[in-house]
Write a protein that holds these residues in place. Structure first.
Motif, PDB file in Angstrom:
ATOM      1  N   LEU A   1       0.097   5.546   1.937  1.00  0.00           N
ATOM      2  CA  LEU A   1      -0.619   4.560   2.750  1.00  0.00           C
ATOM      3  C   LEU A   1       0.314   3.887   3.745  1.00  0.00           C
ATOM      4  O   LEU A   1       0.036   2.806   4.231  1.00  0.00           O
ATOM      5  N   GLY A   2       1.446   4.516   4.018  1.00  0.00           N
ATOM      6  CA  GLY A   2       2.409   3.954   4.949  1.00  0.00           C
ATOM      7  C   GLY A   2       3.407   3.027   4.300  1.00  0.00           C
ATOM      8  O   GLY A   2       4.306   2.525   4.949  1.00  0.00           O
ATOM      9  N   GLY A   3       3.262   2.779   2.999  1.00  0.00           N
ATOM     10  CA  GLY A   3       4.181   1.896   2.284  1.00  0.00           C
ATOM     11  C   GLY A   3       4.919   2.646   1.192  1.00  0.00           C
ATOM     12  O   GLY A   3       4.837   3.860   1.085  1.00  0.00           O
ATOM     13  N   MET A   4       5.651   1.887   0.389  1.00  0.00           N
ATOM     14  CA  MET A   4       6.421   2.469  -0.691  1.00  0.00           C
ATOM     15  C   MET A   4       6.076   1.761  -1.990  1.00  0.00           C
ATOM     16  O   MET A   4       5.718   0.590  -1.991  1.00  0.00           O
ATOM     17  N   GLU A   5       6.198   2.499  -3.093  1.00  0.00           N
ATOM     18  CA  GLU A   5       6.048   1.894  -4.401  1.00  0.00           C
ATOM     19  C   GLU A   5       7.274   2.247  -5.228  1.00  0.00           C
ATOM     20  O   GLU A   5       7.943   3.242  -4.967  1.00  0.00           O
ATOM     21  N   THR A   6       7.591   1.406  -6.191  1.00  0.00           N
ATOM     22  CA  THR A   6       8.752   1.626  -7.041  1.00  0.00           C
ATOM     23  C   THR A   6       8.282   1.910  -8.458  1.00  0.00           C
ATOM     24  O   THR A   6       7.411   1.214  -8.978  1.00  0.00           O
TER      25      THR A   6
END
Length: 141
Positions: free
Chosen positions: A39-44
């Protein structure tokens, strides 16, 4: 009900993902990995690092912070998984022979074994310690 090709592709994209190591949990052999979320972002996520053995024989290695790794996540929710390791997609391997097993560290220390020639080479840039209840060194000419 059978899955469509698009649904299978989406499921696989959730299961196998590449990301970058943000931090290490050395005592538990796990890493925090930053993954693109689509979605254009990052997750950790925190995932254990897969090792060769962990019962009576034990193998330990950790990827470096910033290293690109491949992770696999378990269905159905794809919220838990493993760090499989990294690949040489962005770098060159330290050897180019199926006969050679080589480990090269960032201080230029190397351990190399060639199973074709039966030669073991160790080049260490620091002190070397050998310990044991009995140590024998034999040469064959």
């Amino acid at each position: 009900m059978a899955m469509t090709l698009a649904e299978i592709e989406l499921a696989l994209k959730k299961m196998v993902r590449e990301g970058y190591v943000l931090s290490l949990s050395e005592g538990s052999c796990a890493v925090d990995v930053e993954l693109p979320n689509g979605l254009g972002g990052m997750e950790t996520v925190t995932v254990p690092v897969l090792v060769k053995q962990s019962h009576t024989n034990k193998d330990y290695w950790m990827p470096d912070v910033g290293e690109k790794v491949t992770c696999v996540f378990l269905p159905p929710l794809c919220t838990s998984g493993f760090c499989l390791g990294s690949s040489y997609a962005d770098d060159q391997p330290p050897a180019a022979s199926a006969e050679v097993r080589k480990v090269k560290f960032n201080d230029q220390t190397t351990v190399e074994y060639n199973r074709g020639t039966h030669a073991l080479k160790i080049a260490c840039s620091g002190p070397v310690e050998v310990s044991g209840s009995k140590i024998s060194i034999k040469t064959v000419t």
